[in-house]
Design a protein around this motif. Structure first.
Motif, PDB file in Angstrom:
ATOM      1  N   ALA A  39       9.639   1.669   2.580  1.00 60.71           N
ATOM      2  CA  ALA A  39       8.411   1.440   1.621  1.00 60.71           C
ATOM      3  C   ALA A  39       8.545   2.872   0.592  1.00 60.71           C
ATOM      4  N   LEU A  40       8.907   3.708   1.256  1.00 62.42           N
ATOM      5  CA  LEU A  40       8.936   5.113   0.456  1.00 62.42           C
ATOM      6  C   LEU A  40       9.932   4.940  -0.729  1.00 62.42           C
ATOM      7  N   ALA A 134       3.159  -4.037   4.020  1.00 63.46           N
ATOM      8  CA  ALA A 134       1.860  -3.873   4.402  1.00 63.46           C
ATOM      9  C   ALA A 134       1.129  -4.770   5.333  1.00 63.46           C
ATOM     10  N   GLY A 135       1.464  -6.021   5.352  1.00 71.48           N
ATOM     11  CA  GLY A 135       1.086  -6.997   6.095  1.00 71.48           C
ATOM     12  C   GLY A 135       1.593  -7.029   7.704  1.00 71.48           C
ATOM     13  N   VAL A 136       2.852  -6.579   7.914  1.00 73.63           N
ATOM     14  CA  VAL A 136       3.312  -6.519   8.928  1.00 73.63           C
ATOM     15  C   VAL A 136       3.265  -5.296   9.825  1.00 73.63           C
ATOM     16  N   ALA A 137       2.961  -4.245   9.229  1.00 79.29           N
ATOM     17  CA  ALA A 137       2.787  -2.979   9.793  1.00 79.29           C
ATOM     18  C   ALA A 137       1.573  -2.875  10.863  1.00 79.29           C
ATOM     19  N   PRO A 138       0.330  -3.451  10.567  1.00 79.21           N
ATOM     20  CA  PRO A 138      -0.736  -3.524  11.381  1.00 79.21           C
ATOM     21  C   PRO A 138      -0.272  -4.165  12.569  1.00 79.21           C
ATOM     22  N   VAL A 189       0.707   1.978   1.686  1.00 82.25           N
ATOM     23  CA  VAL A 189       1.453   1.036   0.975  1.00 82.25           C
ATOM     24  C   VAL A 189       0.482  -0.261   0.398  1.00 82.25           C
ATOM     25  N   VAL A 190      -0.576  -0.619   0.830  1.00 80.16           N
ATOM     26  CA  VAL A 190      -1.515  -1.482   0.204  1.00 80.16           C
ATOM     27  C   VAL A 190      -2.074  -0.817  -1.168  1.00 80.16           C
ATOM     28  N   ALA A 191      -2.516   0.655  -0.918  1.00 80.22           N
ATOM     29  CA  ALA A 191      -3.066   1.133  -2.161  1.00 80.22           C
ATOM     30  C   ALA A 191      -1.835   1.203  -3.211  1.00 80.22           C
TER      31      ALA A 191
END
Length: 248
Positions: A39-40, A134-138, A189-191
């Motif tokens: 992501a970074l 962003a959806g998979v990480a949580p 990531v969401v932000a």
């Protein structure tokens, strides 16, 4: 060496703490670490792409459009040629298409729409992987927590009547660690993803606005021009009552 000369151990560094978190969280934390690195890297690539394309430049397209509407098409195209902005590229294509009398307007509009779609697709590149991360990480963090809780209760069952609270609390702490890491990866990531999508939406709106004005007229200035050049209307003279009586 005496007791006074014993050097205390150095506090663990950031790398040591990260390795300890990976060891405590297991493979789920390792996967989340890889996702954070990906992501970074994507965010850095998108920032470089937006900066190179100068997506925040809105003046060049507006000035070129004003020059084109005033009949100075050559100056407008010269100004557009010096910018890398995607809106500028699409606007230049529209202006050059309108200057070619051998092409119908429908063909020019189709080509401009195709070019605009290509530029916008380039700006949206790699946004979907960010959305997936962003959806998979949580969910990965929650999955690691469930696995950790299962392991902790298995150890509790194997202990039987000799239950050690430290073992149970340690297992729960390691289980909750994965959820914390998953949220720590997903929240930024969401932000950032929301900001990148907003930038693309603004470019899309600006592109539609300036390109549409190439094929249309400035309705805001037309009424004033018509009033300035309009001829006064001549009304038929009204007959006075006395004149009517005289004719009779």
């Amino acid at each position: 060496m005496t007791d006074d000369q014993i050097v205390p151990p150095a506090p663990p560094g950031a790398l040591d703490q990260a390795l300890e978190m990976v060891r405590a969280g297991g493979p789920v934390v390792a996967i989340l670490g890889v996702l954070s690195v990906v992501a970074l890297a994507i965010v850095l690539v998108k920032l470089w792409q937006f900066a190179a394309a100068r997506v925040g430049d809105r003046r060049t397209a507006r000035r070129a459009l004003a020059l084109y509407r005033s009949g100075r098409s050559a100056e407008a195209l010269g100004l557009l040629a010096r910018s890398r902005n995607p809106v500028v590229h699409v606007l230049g294509c529209a202006i050059r298409g309108t200057l070619r009398r051998d092409l119908p307007e429908a063909t020019v509009r189709e080509e401009v729409a195709r070019l605009a779609g290509d530029r916008l697709e380039s700006l949206r590149a790699y946004l979907r992987p960010l959305e997936v991360i962003a959806g998979v990480a949580p969910l990965l963090g929650l999955f690691g927590t469930v696995l950790g809780m299962i392991s902790a209760f298995q150890q509790l069952e194997q202990a039987g009547s000799q239950v050690n609270p430290a073992v149970l609390s340690g297992g729960i702490w390691e289980a909750l660690l994965t959820t914390a890491v998953g949220l720590a990866v997903a929240i930024p990531v969401v932000a950032v993803l929301a900001w990148l999508e907003r930038v693309v939406d603004r470019v899309t709106h600006e592109m539609e606005t300036v390109v549409t004005q190439v094929f249309t007229s400035d309705l805001t200035a037309e009424p004033a021009a018509n009033l300035a050049h309009a001829e006064p209307r001549h009304e038929l003279p009204r007959l006075r009552p006395a004149a009517v009586m005289a004719d009779r």
